[in-house]
Design an enzyme around this catalytic site. Structure first.
Site, mmCIF file in Angstrom:
data_model
loop_
_atom_site.group_PDB
_atom_site.id
_atom_site.type_symbol
_atom_site.label_atom_id
_atom_site.label_comp_id
_atom_site.label_asym_id
_atom_site.label_seq_id
_atom_site.Cartn_x
_atom_site.Cartn_y
_atom_site.Cartn_z
ATOM 1 N N ASP A 5 -12.209 5.651 -0.741
ATOM 2 C CA ASP A 5 -11.256 6.435 -0.148
ATOM 3 C C ASP A 5 -11.395 7.184 1.312
ATOM 4 O OD1 ASP A 5 -9.099 8.235 0.283
ATOM 5 O OD2 ASP A 5 -8.665 8.452 -1.782
ATOM 6 N N ASP A 27 -6.499 -0.680 9.479
ATOM 7 C CA ASP A 27 -5.145 -1.345 8.863
ATOM 8 C C ASP A 27 -4.707 -0.748 7.868
ATOM 9 O OD1 ASP A 27 -3.204 -3.574 9.072
ATOM 10 O OD2 ASP A 27 -4.674 -4.706 7.843
ATOM 11 N N LYS A 67 -2.988 1.267 12.518
ATOM 12 C CA LYS A 67 -1.710 0.986 12.103
ATOM 13 C C LYS A 67 -0.870 2.215 11.594
ATOM 14 C CE LYS A 67 -1.149 -1.845 8.548
ATOM 15 N NZ LYS A 67 -0.585 -3.090 7.877
HETATM 16 C C1 LIG Z 1 -2.109 -3.590 4.778
HETATM 17 S S1 LIG Z 1 -3.532 -3.525 3.784
HETATM 18 C C2 LIG Z 1 -4.740 -3.888 4.669
HETATM 19 C C3 LIG Z 1 -5.478 -5.102 4.278
HETATM 20 C C4 LIG Z 1 -6.758 -5.503 5.055
HETATM 21 N N1 LIG Z 1 -6.405 -5.566 6.502
HETATM 22 C C5 LIG Z 1 -7.535 -6.476 4.315
HETATM 23 O O1 LIG Z 1 -7.425 -7.788 4.812
HETATM 24 O O2 LIG Z 1 -7.947 -6.302 3.036
HETATM 25 C C6 LIG Z 1 -3.704 -1.791 3.485
HETATM 26 C C7 LIG Z 1 -4.897 -1.056 2.973
HETATM 27 O O3 LIG Z 1 -4.949 0.024 2.880
HETATM 28 C C8 LIG Z 1 -5.630 0.668 2.076
HETATM 29 N N2 LIG Z 1 -5.653 1.994 1.814
HETATM 30 C C9 LIG Z 1 -4.457 2.725 1.403
HETATM 31 N N3 LIG Z 1 -4.886 4.129 1.476
HETATM 32 C C10 LIG Z 1 -6.393 4.084 1.847
HETATM 33 C C11 LIG Z 1 -6.986 5.471 1.755
HETATM 34 N N4 LIG Z 1 -6.869 6.517 1.007
HETATM 35 N N5 LIG Z 1 -8.536 5.084 1.719
HETATM 36 C C12 LIG Z 1 -8.885 3.805 2.188
HETATM 37 N N6 LIG Z 1 -8.082 2.714 2.143
HETATM 38 C C13 LIG Z 1 -6.740 2.845 2.022
HETATM 39 C C14 LIG Z 1 -5.327 -0.143 0.905
HETATM 40 O O4 LIG Z 1 -6.339 -0.189 -0.266
HETATM 41 C C15 LIG Z 1 -5.018 -1.398 1.545
HETATM 42 O O5 LIG Z 1 -6.213 -2.252 1.197
#
Ligand SMILES: C[S@@+](CC[C@H](N)C(=O)[O-])C[C@H]1O[C@@H](n2cnc3c(N)ncnc32)[C@H](O)[C@@H]1O
Length: 111
Positions: A5, A27, A67
């Site tokens: 996280d 992303d 993003k």
């Molecule tokens: C659109 S997806 C991105 C996918 C990535 N580009 C891939 O190919 O695996 C959004 C990502 O943001 C991550 N995410 C959301 N909140 C997060 C956090 N607090 N810390 C780390 N990652 C986070 C989610 O786990 C998810 O994998």
């Protein structure tokens, strides 16, 4: 590779043996609720954390891509980038659905 996280992973964990990064890419996106204002706010929080990490961890001249779900804070965010990056662009990739509010902010030339 680190899986974690972003709000609890430390700078040292991200850096590992490195002193700084040449690029920071985010992303990250929240799980969407369908409530646009809530989704934008959660996206803005993720983007802000990614940008804060970039500012702490980028080497001079480095680049950032993040993003963001476009919302009311967009102009403030763009200004934050222009204050630290020589070249800032807003990108909507072809792969991003036209109806999606996601965009990418790109900053090059960190100082
Ligand atoms: C659109 S997806 C991105 C996918 C990535 N580009 C891939 O190919 O695996 C959004 C990502 O943001 C991550 N995410 C959301 N909140 C997060 C956090 N607090 N810390 C780390 N990652 C986070 C989610 O786990 C998810 O994998």
């Amino acid at each position: 590779m680190i899986v974690g996280d972003i709000f609890t992973t430390t700078d040292d964990e991200l850096l590992g043996p490195h002193k700084a990064f040449d690029a920071v890419l985010s992303d990250m996106a929240p799980d969407t609720t369908g409530i646009r204002s809530a989704d934008q706010a959660r996206s803005a929080r993720l983007f802000a954390e990614a940008l804060a990490r970039a500012i702490r961890l980028l080497a001079p001249g480095g680049a950032f891509v993040g993003k963001l779900f476009q919302g009311p804070d967009f102009e403030d965010v763009r200004k934050q980038l222009t204050s630290r990056f020589a070249d800032v662009k807003i990108i909507k990739p072809d792969s991003s659905r036209a109806q999606s509010i996601e965009i990418f902010l790109v900053g090059k030339g960190f100082s």
